[in-house]
Design a protein around this motif. Structure first.
Motif, PDB file in Angstrom:
ATOM      1  N   ILE A  91       0.797  -1.225   0.000  1.00  0.00           N
ATOM      2  CA  ILE A  91       0.000   0.000   0.000  1.00  0.00           C
ATOM      3  C   ILE A  91       0.830   1.277   0.000  1.00  0.00           C
ATOM      4  O   ILE A  91       0.485   2.252  -0.682  1.00  0.00           O
ATOM      5  CB  ILE A  91      -1.085   0.004   1.099  1.00  0.00           C
ATOM      6  CG1 ILE A  91      -2.095   1.118   0.815  1.00  0.00           C
ATOM      7  CG2 ILE A  91      -0.501   0.172   2.497  1.00  0.00           C
ATOM      8  CD1 ILE A  91      -3.465   0.883   1.362  1.00  0.00           C
ATOM      9  N   ARG A  92       1.949   1.309   0.709  1.00  0.00           N
ATOM     10  CA  ARG A  92       2.769   2.533   0.731  1.00  0.00           C
ATOM     11  C   ARG A  92       3.376   2.799  -0.639  1.00  0.00           C
ATOM     12  O   ARG A  92       3.424   3.933  -1.112  1.00  0.00           O
ATOM     13  CB  ARG A  92       3.888   2.430   1.773  1.00  0.00           C
ATOM     14  CG  ARG A  92       3.357   2.213   3.150  1.00  0.00           C
ATOM     15  CD  ARG A  92       3.745   3.268   4.153  1.00  0.00           C
ATOM     16  NE  ARG A  92       2.734   3.312   5.211  1.00  0.00           N
ATOM     17  CZ  ARG A  92       2.668   4.257   6.144  1.00  0.00           C
ATOM     18  NH1 ARG A  92       3.536   5.235   6.136  1.00  0.00           N
ATOM     19  NH2 ARG A  92       1.733   4.213   7.057  1.00  0.00           N
ATOM     20  N   GLU A  93       3.852   1.735  -1.266  1.00  0.00           N
ATOM     21  CA  GLU A  93       4.456   1.843  -2.594  1.00  0.00           C
ATOM     22  C   GLU A  93       3.426   2.383  -3.587  1.00  0.00           C
ATOM     23  O   GLU A  93       3.696   3.276  -4.385  1.00  0.00           O
ATOM     24  CB  GLU A  93       4.943   0.445  -3.021  1.00  0.00           C
ATOM     25  CG  GLU A  93       5.447   0.323  -4.446  1.00  0.00           C
ATOM     26  CD  GLU A  93       5.095  -1.030  -5.064  1.00  0.00           C
ATOM     27  OE1 GLU A  93       5.023  -2.034  -4.318  1.00  0.00           O
ATOM     28  OE2 GLU A  93       4.885  -1.073  -6.294  1.00  0.00           O
ATOM     29  N   ILE A  94       2.203   1.850  -3.494  1.00  0.00           N
ATOM     30  CA  ILE A  94       1.142   2.277  -4.407  1.00  0.00           C
ATOM     31  C   ILE A  94       0.703   3.707  -4.105  1.00  0.00           C
ATOM     32  O   ILE A  94       0.490   4.515  -5.013  1.00  0.00           O
ATOM     33  CB  ILE A  94      -0.029   1.275  -4.343  1.00  0.00           C
ATOM     34  CG1 ILE A  94       0.418  -0.018  -5.029  1.00  0.00           C
ATOM     35  CG2 ILE A  94      -1.274   1.826  -5.011  1.00  0.00           C
ATOM     36  CD1 ILE A  94      -0.393  -1.225  -4.656  1.00  0.00           C
ATOM     37  N   GLU A 109      -5.883   6.000   3.096  1.00  0.00           N
ATOM     38  CA  GLU A 109      -6.199   4.594   3.236  1.00  0.00           C
ATOM     39  C   GLU A 109      -7.491   4.527   4.046  1.00  0.00           C
ATOM     40  O   GLU A 109      -7.644   5.257   5.034  1.00  0.00           O
ATOM     41  CB  GLU A 109      -5.092   3.839   3.997  1.00  0.00           C
ATOM     42  CG  GLU A 109      -5.388   2.350   4.138  1.00  0.00           C
ATOM     43  CD  GLU A 109      -4.336   1.624   4.976  1.00  0.00           C
ATOM     44  OE1 GLU A 109      -3.639   2.261   5.780  1.00  0.00           O
ATOM     45  OE2 GLU A 109      -4.217   0.398   4.806  1.00  0.00           O
ATOM     46  N   ARG A 110      -8.413   3.686   3.609  1.00  0.00           N
ATOM     47  CA  ARG A 110      -9.673   3.517   4.342  1.00  0.00           C
ATOM     48  C   ARG A 110      -9.903   2.047   4.603  1.00  0.00           C
ATOM     49  O   ARG A 110      -9.355   1.187   3.898  1.00  0.00           O
ATOM     50  CB  ARG A 110     -10.849   4.113   3.551  1.00  0.00           C
ATOM     51  CG  ARG A 110     -10.746   5.626   3.419  1.00  0.00           C
ATOM     52  CD  ARG A 110     -12.001   6.292   2.883  1.00  0.00           C
ATOM     53  NE  ARG A 110     -11.810   7.739   2.773  1.00  0.00           N
ATOM     54  CZ  ARG A 110     -11.956   8.588   3.787  1.00  0.00           C
ATOM     55  NH1 ARG A 110     -12.321   8.150   4.978  1.00  0.00           N
ATOM     56  NH2 ARG A 110     -11.742   9.883   3.614  1.00  0.00           N
TER      57      ARG A 110
ATOM     58  N   SER B 145     -11.011   6.784   7.637  1.00  0.00           N
ATOM     59  CA  SER B 145      -9.651   6.878   7.112  1.00  0.00           C
ATOM     60  C   SER B 145      -8.705   6.395   8.201  1.00  0.00           C
ATOM     61  O   SER B 145      -8.890   6.685   9.392  1.00  0.00           O
ATOM     62  CB  SER B 145      -9.310   8.311   6.700  1.00  0.00           C
ATOM     63  OG  SER B 145      -9.611   9.210   7.722  1.00  0.00           O
ATOM     64  N   THR B 146      -7.700   5.641   7.784  1.00  0.00           N
ATOM     65  CA  THR B 146      -6.728   5.109   8.738  1.00  0.00           C
ATOM     66  C   THR B 146      -5.344   5.710   8.526  1.00  0.00           C
ATOM     67  O   THR B 146      -4.590   5.896   9.463  1.00  0.00           O
ATOM     68  CB  THR B 146      -6.650   3.568   8.633  1.00  0.00           C
ATOM     69  OG1 THR B 146      -6.555   3.215   7.249  1.00  0.00           O
ATOM     70  CG2 THR B 146      -7.898   2.921   9.213  1.00  0.00           C
ATOM     71  N   VAL B 147      -5.009   6.016   7.284  1.00  0.00           N
ATOM     72  CA  VAL B 147      -3.733   6.696   7.014  1.00  0.00           C
ATOM     73  C   VAL B 147      -3.990   7.829   6.023  1.00  0.00           C
ATOM     74  O   VAL B 147      -4.696   7.646   5.033  1.00  0.00           O
ATOM     75  CB  VAL B 147      -2.665   5.745   6.419  1.00  0.00           C
ATOM     76  CG1 VAL B 147      -1.371   6.508   6.112  1.00  0.00           C
ATOM     77  CG2 VAL B 147      -2.380   4.586   7.363  1.00  0.00           C
ATOM     78  N   GLU B 148      -3.432   8.999   6.314  1.00  0.00           N
ATOM     79  CA  GLU B 148      -3.527  10.127   5.388  1.00  0.00           C
ATOM     80  C   GLU B 148      -2.215  10.175   4.608  1.00  0.00           C
ATOM     81  O   GLU B 148      -1.163  10.473   5.168  1.00  0.00           O
ATOM     82  CB  GLU B 148      -3.709  11.420   6.178  1.00  0.00           C
ATOM     83  CG  GLU B 148      -3.765  12.668   5.314  1.00  0.00           C
ATOM     84  CD  GLU B 148      -3.827  13.927   6.166  1.00  0.00           C
ATOM     85  OE1 GLU B 148      -4.874  14.174   6.778  1.00  0.00           O
ATOM     86  OE2 GLU B 148      -2.815  14.654   6.224  1.00  0.00           O
TER      87      GLU B 148
END
Lengths: 166, 157
Positions: A91-94, A109-110, B145-148
């Motif tokens: 997810i971080r890469e994307i 991210e949700r 939302s969990t990460v911004e």
């Protein structure tokens, strides 16, 4: 990048003047030669004090920006809300790929299978589609949701700044 | 909307933050755009009236002032009039923003979206529950939302 839970509210360190100012200037910063003098009149403080507090609130990061929020569509741009299903370990890469585009202003991210959500603005709907196509190619993710608005009901929000819980 | 070069310069100047080192922030902005302060403020007031400028003010970091929960509420309301009714109920809450009807997709039936902000998740859930109760629409979800990863203002020009 920030984990939502990691941010500590700074509510306790705000003075009554800070709270009055925050409540006032969300709605509108005075469009005048001497905006702080006008705010001073509305809050009963003096101009210099108001000026110092506003600067401090920006320095603290409580105020992100004092400026204009434009209507993207009226300016002639197209916009959409898009989403991807990103494998958790990537997810971080994307997210890095998605956020590298200047037309992407918000990316979160949700907690859903569709776990990466972003807003995208571009000169036209065709440009939006081509950016999404590029994102699909760069991430190797074939499916993306492209959900443009068909009707706008309300945009703005107001965060009431109240007394901290004692 | 066709903006003149001067108007684009003004948008470019106003899409950022006012200079914070002066009691008269519109003066240097006007100078930068090649207009008088009065011309700048008149343009800004007119744009605010016309809706080109939705707001001119302080954009807060709401999490810094306690509004830590941020939910994207999604509602499946196939009937157009009903969608309008749900949207109106949602919009009646000051904690609700960005309420849009959107296109759907083959595996995405939710056509109404609204951001619900809260001091905590419970507050967001309560608002959504209340809207569901008032309208009878039960096919809804809250995606917190969990990460911004990014949150910026758009740079148009």
């Amino acid at each position: 990048m920030s984990g939502i839970g990691a941010q500590r509210p700074q509510l306790e360190s705000l003075s009554e003047l800070d709270r009055k100012l925050l409540n006032l200037i969300q709605d509108g910063f005075p469009l005048a030669h001497s905006p702080y003098a006008e705010l001073a009149r509305d809050t009963g403080a003096d101009e210099k004090q108001v000026f110092e507090r506003v600067r401090e609130l920006v320095r603290m990061g409580v105020i992100r920006r004092i400026g204009g929020v434009f209507d993207t569509r009226q300016l002639g741009f197209a916009g959409t809300l898009a989403a991807l299903r990103a494998p958790r370990e990537r997810i971080r890469e994307i997210a890095d790929i998605v956020t590298s585009y200047s037309g992407v202003s918000h990316c979160y991210e949700r907690d859903d299978a569709w776990n990466l959500w972003f807003t995208l603005a571009a000169p036209s709907a065709a440009d939006i589609e081509s950016i999404l196509e590029e994102i699909r190619a760069r991430t190797g993710i074939a499916d993306a949701l492209n959900l443009p608005a068909v009707r706008v009901h309300k945009i703005g929000v107001r965060f009431g700044i109240g007394e901290p819980e004692s | 909307m066709n903006l003149t070069d001067t108007e684009k310069r003004i948008v470019k100047a106003l899409q950022g933050c006012i200079p914070l080192d002066t009691l008269h922030p519109f003066e240097p902005i006007a100078r930068e755009c090649g207009v008088t302060e009065d011309e700048l403020l008149d343009a800004l007031r007119k744009w605010r009236e016309d809706g080109l400028v939705r707001r001119y003010g302080a954009i807060l970091n709401h999490r810094a002032v306690g509004w830590t929960a941020n939910a994207m509420s999604i509602w499946a309301v196939p009937d157009c009039d009903k969608a309008g009714e749900v949207a109106r109920e949602l919009a009646s809450f000051p904690e609700v923003s960005h309420c849009y009807e959107r296109a759907t997709a083959p595996d995405w039936p939710y056509n109404l979206f609204a951001m619900i902000h809260g001091l905590d998740r419970g507050m967001c859930e309560e608002i959504a529950r209340e809207v569901s109760r008032r309208t009878g629409v039960t096919d809804y979800r809250l995606l917190f939302s969990t990460v911004e990863f990014k949150k910026e203002s758009l740079r148009y020009f």
